[in-house]
Design an enzyme around this catalytic site. Structure first.
Site, PDB file in Angstrom:
ATOM      1  CB  CYS A  10      -0.927   0.011   1.214  1.00 17.42           C
ATOM      2  SG  CYS A  10      -0.032   0.108   2.776  1.00 17.42           S
ATOM      3  CB  CYS A  13       4.706  -0.252   1.541  1.00 15.96           C
ATOM      4  SG  CYS A  13       3.735  -1.479   2.403  1.00 15.96           S
ATOM      5  CB  CYS A  77      40.649 -25.639 -19.133  1.00 14.85           C
ATOM      6  SG  CYS A  77      41.525 -24.332 -18.283  1.00 14.85           S
ATOM      7  CB  CYS A  80      38.394 -20.351 -18.866  1.00 17.81           C
ATOM      8  SG  CYS A  80      39.967 -20.569 -19.699  1.00 17.81           S
ATOM      9  CG  ASP A 492      -2.807 -35.497  -5.337  1.00 18.48           C
ATOM     10  OD1 ASP A 492      -3.376 -35.581  -4.246  1.00 18.48           O
ATOM     11  OD2 ASP A 492      -3.303 -34.941  -6.341  1.00 18.48           O
ATOM     12  CG  ASP A 687      -2.750 -30.666  -9.336  1.00 13.52           C
ATOM     13  OD1 ASP A 687      -2.062 -30.002  -8.526  1.00 13.52           O
ATOM     14  OD2 ASP A 687      -3.986 -30.710  -9.287  1.00 13.52           O
ATOM     15  CG  ASP A 691      -1.001 -31.652  -4.861  1.00 19.23           C
ATOM     16  OD1 ASP A 691      -1.740 -31.804  -3.884  1.00 19.23           O
ATOM     17  OD2 ASP A 691      -1.178 -32.217  -5.947  1.00 19.23           O
TER      18      ASP A 691
END
Length: 792
Positions: A10, A13, A77, A80, A492, A687, A691
């Site tokens: 708001c 803040c 290598c 680097c 689940d 899913d 969850d």
């Protein structure tokens, strides 16, 4: 500077942040709540950017971070990539820099207010590397092909110049091979002519790389190669000059050593580049699935345009056999669509008006008009490609060990080489400069850390690519690594073990010919169970009956009059209310209910006429997948909000003993924690939407579905499509990838730990050391590529 701020709710803040910032010495701030940004002017002599950010975070708000992907050329290598990573991570505002040697790319998460992309690019350029913001894949592919072409040309030149020098090595053999060596080839100035272009034209890249590394107070593979070959070349040159003063002097020449070393290293680099190209095959396959053109309706006309020009809201025509260009919704037409490349389901899906379609799937047999809902990078396939790219560019925790070793390895090797030289010159062969030099060069060359730097990222790239081909999307290397530790898995029930959609499982006809009356009555209901019954009627081609009146009785069932007959469908309570005697059917109803099914009675004109049972049926692959998980040593649990009787019936059917029933979505996370506290590494499979808390808390969150945005964002691993068999496959792939990484790390360290002492003892000619070093890098990449052929 502009700072993105998160957590403001708001005006209070934004006012608070503004007030606190303006109280800082030398700061003038303006905070915009709607844009969630702070515009800050400050005096750098009195305050720095980091102090401003710290003040915002201290107030309890967050500073927005952004990500940029970079293409980096010139890394040779692991030293680097480690160096670039270290320098970027030290910059103010950089949260995390991740540089991948194998993909020649990097991802940097940064606070845009504190550091700009240009500042990061400049920093990397100062280290001596070529860096740009990630190009589109086709441009990068062209650049890569050009680079490989140049490597091949340089290699051919290097081989042609090195072959005569390699031939002269026959003369240096301790035994007579009977092969004639022309005298002119033994002339030091002829050898000089052959060796110089190899040293300074072909090998110039090693000098440039070494200079950049040393200028930045680090050391990499280029330093080792430049030191080793230069020592051999310049010592030979000094020996050649000695022949000018003394024509009878027999010089000790090592021109062939420097030239052959550079050639062998180039061979290794070319094989490495070609092999690395094969590790990105999964991305190339996914990209090849994309449609190139779309037929768009413009003022009633069908116009073909490139798929990149399609906009949200455009209406597109998709003819039989064509790819659906973008994600969309069917406006008109009817067809079946092959969605196997996204969902893994081989049976085409019927599509009619208002059904959703996925871009790049194939329209089989009817003309469809669709409205574009997601285009470009927002499509499902683009999301999958992005996940795979990010995973291939990320680091697994095991790679950190290799990075630490690589970072300190080169200086130690240079030190060992110097000690070797001194030991040989002073003790092993006093005054014998050629012998001391040869041993020191061999140490430098055999110790190259290329194989160590490639050991982990190549396996991660191939592993994530293999997963993508199977419909298993790992969000990052750390999740590919973490999955192999899983010893308990929570599944689940609805939509994971079961199809998530009710179907008719039993129809018991008590009066002949009553099915059409049941279907006609249920057609007027909006209940999900009614939909399942109507679908069953379609499958059985039930005759169409006319409904004269209809009444829904919430929680109990329905009552209707169909062509003059009173039809009642529902629970025992409804039957009792309607005074319908069903004593003879009670046993059948109870039996169906113990199997976890919803059983309903059908009465026609006051007499029991049938029993219909509906259930959310188990997926065909669930039982086999659970058996496979158990064979892998994983403990399997099922979690559901359903009542205990239904849950146990489903659990018993698929072979799960541990069942958590009547668990609310918000309580699922507590069950995950409970298993973790028992010392288990837990994967949660759901899913990706209801969850979410459990998926976030689990050691590995696995979302199962069709690759929806929410699933991809929530989970660590996304299984595209609904096939549970991909869960044991994901665990098996993780285990095999980790085994492959350990093999790579073992061989990379084995080469060095065995090779360095052998070289220091003078038992390894420098050119053999060069061949072994090149072979070590190629063998590590080749071993990683074996993952492409593993059976899951």
């Amino acid at each position: 500077m502009n700072v993105g701020i998160t957590g403001m709710t708001c005006a209070a803040c934004s006012t608070r942040i503004e007030k606190v910032l303006n109280k800082m010495d030398g700061v003038e701030a303006n905070v915009n709540l709607s844009m969630e940004k702070a515009s800050v002017a400050y005096d750098p002599e009195r305050v720095n950017k980091q102090e401003i950010v710290n003040k915002i975070e201290k107030l309890g708000y967050g500073v927005q971070t952004e990500k940029v992907e970079l293409d980096i050329e010139g890394m040779t290598c692991a030293a680097c990539s480690t160096r670039i990573e270290k320098v970027l991570n030290k910059m103010d505002g950089v949260k995390a820099a991740n540089i991948n040697l194998a993909t020649e790319s990097g991802t940097v998460e940064y606070e845009s207010g504190l550091v700009s992309v240009d500042e990061m690019l400049e920093k990397v350029k100062k280290l001596g590397y070529t860096v740009v913001i990630k190009q589109d894949r086709s441009a990068k592919k062209d650049a890569k092909e050009e680079e490989i072409k140049n490597k091949k040309i340089k290699l051919v030149i290097s081989i042609l110049l090195s072959l005569p020098l390699l031939y002269t090595m026959v003369a240096h053999m301790p035994w007579d091979l009977g092969i004639p060596v022309p005298d002119f080839l033994m002339n030091p100035w002829v050898q000089f002519i052959f060796a110089t272009p190899v040293q300074f034209y072909i090998g110039w890249q090693f000098y440039v790389g070494a200079f950049r590394a040393l200028a930045n107070k680090s050391a990499n593979m280029d330093v080792l190669v430049a030191l080793g070959t230069s020592a051999a070349y310049f010592y030979s040159l000094v020996e050649a000059f000695r022949t000018l003063n003394n024509p009878n002097y027999m010089p000790h020449l090592y021109f062939e050593t420097s030239a052959v070393l550079i050639t062998l290293i180039l061979v290794g680099k070319l094989f490495e580049a070609l092999a690395k190209g094969r590790t990105t095959l999964a991305i190339s396959k996914l990209l090849s699935l994309q449609a190139k053109e779309a037929t768009v309706l413009r003022e009633g006309e069908e116009v073909k345009i490139p798929v990149e020009q399609v906009q949200v809201g455009d209406q597109l025509v998709v003819k039989p056999g064509e790819k659906i260009p973008v994600d969309g919704m069917v406006v008109s037409g009817k067809s079946s669509v092959d969605e196997s490349m996204i969902t893994g389901e081989s049976i085409p899906v019927e599509k009619t008006a208002e059904d959703l379609v996925i871009g790049s799937t194939i329209n089989k047999n009817g003309r469809l008009v669709i409205e574009a809902t997601k285009v470009g990078k927002d499509t499902a396939l683009a999301g999958i490609i992005k996940i795979v790219e990010e995973a291939q560019g990320s680091k697994a925790p095991i790679q950190r060990m290799a990075d630490i070793i690589s970072g300190i390895f080169v200086p130690i090797v240079v030190g060992i080489s110097i000690i070797t030289f001194i030991a040989w010159y002073a003790f092993a062969a006093p005054g014998d400069l050629p012998a001391a030099l040869e041993a020191a060069i061999a140490v430098l060359v055999i110790a190259c850390p290329c194989a160590l730097g490639l050991a982990t990222p190549t396996s991660i790239m191939v592993g994530t690519g293999k997963g993508a081909e199977q419909g298993i999307l790992f969000k990052g290397g750390e999740y590919l690594e973490g999955t192999h530790k899983i010893d308990a898995i929570l599944l689940d029930k609805t939509g994971t073990i079961t199809k998530g959609k009710p179907e008719v499982t039993n129809w018991i006809e008590l009066q002949e010919g009553v099915l059409p009356y049941l279907i006609a009555a249920e057609k007027s209901s909006e209940h999900p169970l009614a939909e399942a019954i109507v679908q069953y009627g379609k499958e059985k081609n039930a005759a169409v009956k006319e409904v004269e009146s209809f009444e829904a009785i919430p929680g109990h069932g329905i009552k209707a009059v169909v062509e003059g007959k009173t039809v009642v469908v529902g629970t025992r309570k409804l039957m009792e209310k309607e005074k319908i005697i069903y004593e003879n059917q009670k046993r059948q109803l109870t039996h169906l209910e113990t199997e976890g099914k919803t059983a309903m009675l059908l009465a026609v004109n006051g007499m029991p006429a049938g029993i219909i049972a509906v259930a959310d049926t188990v997926k065909g692959s669930s039982k086999e997948a659970i058996r496979n998980l158990k064979e892998l040593g994983v403990e399997v649990f099922m979690i559901t909000g359903d009542n205990e009787r239904t849950a146990k019936a489903i659990g018993s059917e698929v072979g799960i003993d541990g069942v958590f029933a009547e668990v609310l979505p918000k309580e699922k996370a507590a069950k995950v924690k409970e298993l973790q506290e028992a010392g288990k590494k837990v994967a949660m499979v759901g899913d990706g939407i209801n969850d979410a808390p459990a998926l976030a808390l689990a050691d590995i969150g696995i979302a199962i579905g069709t690759g929806t945005d929410v699933a991809i964002e929530t989970a660590d691993v996304t299984l595209v499509g609904g096939d549970l068999l991909n869960i044991p496959k994901a665990i098996e792939l993780s285990r095999k990838t980790m085994r492959n990484i350990r093999q790579n790390l073992f061989w990379a360290l084995f080469y060095n730990s065995i090779g360095i002492p052998v070289a220091a003892l003078g038992l390894l000619a420098p050119w053999i050391a060069g061949a072994a070093m090149a072979f070590s890098s190629v063998s590590v990449v080749a071993n990683a590529l074996r993952l492409k052929r593993v059976k899951l």
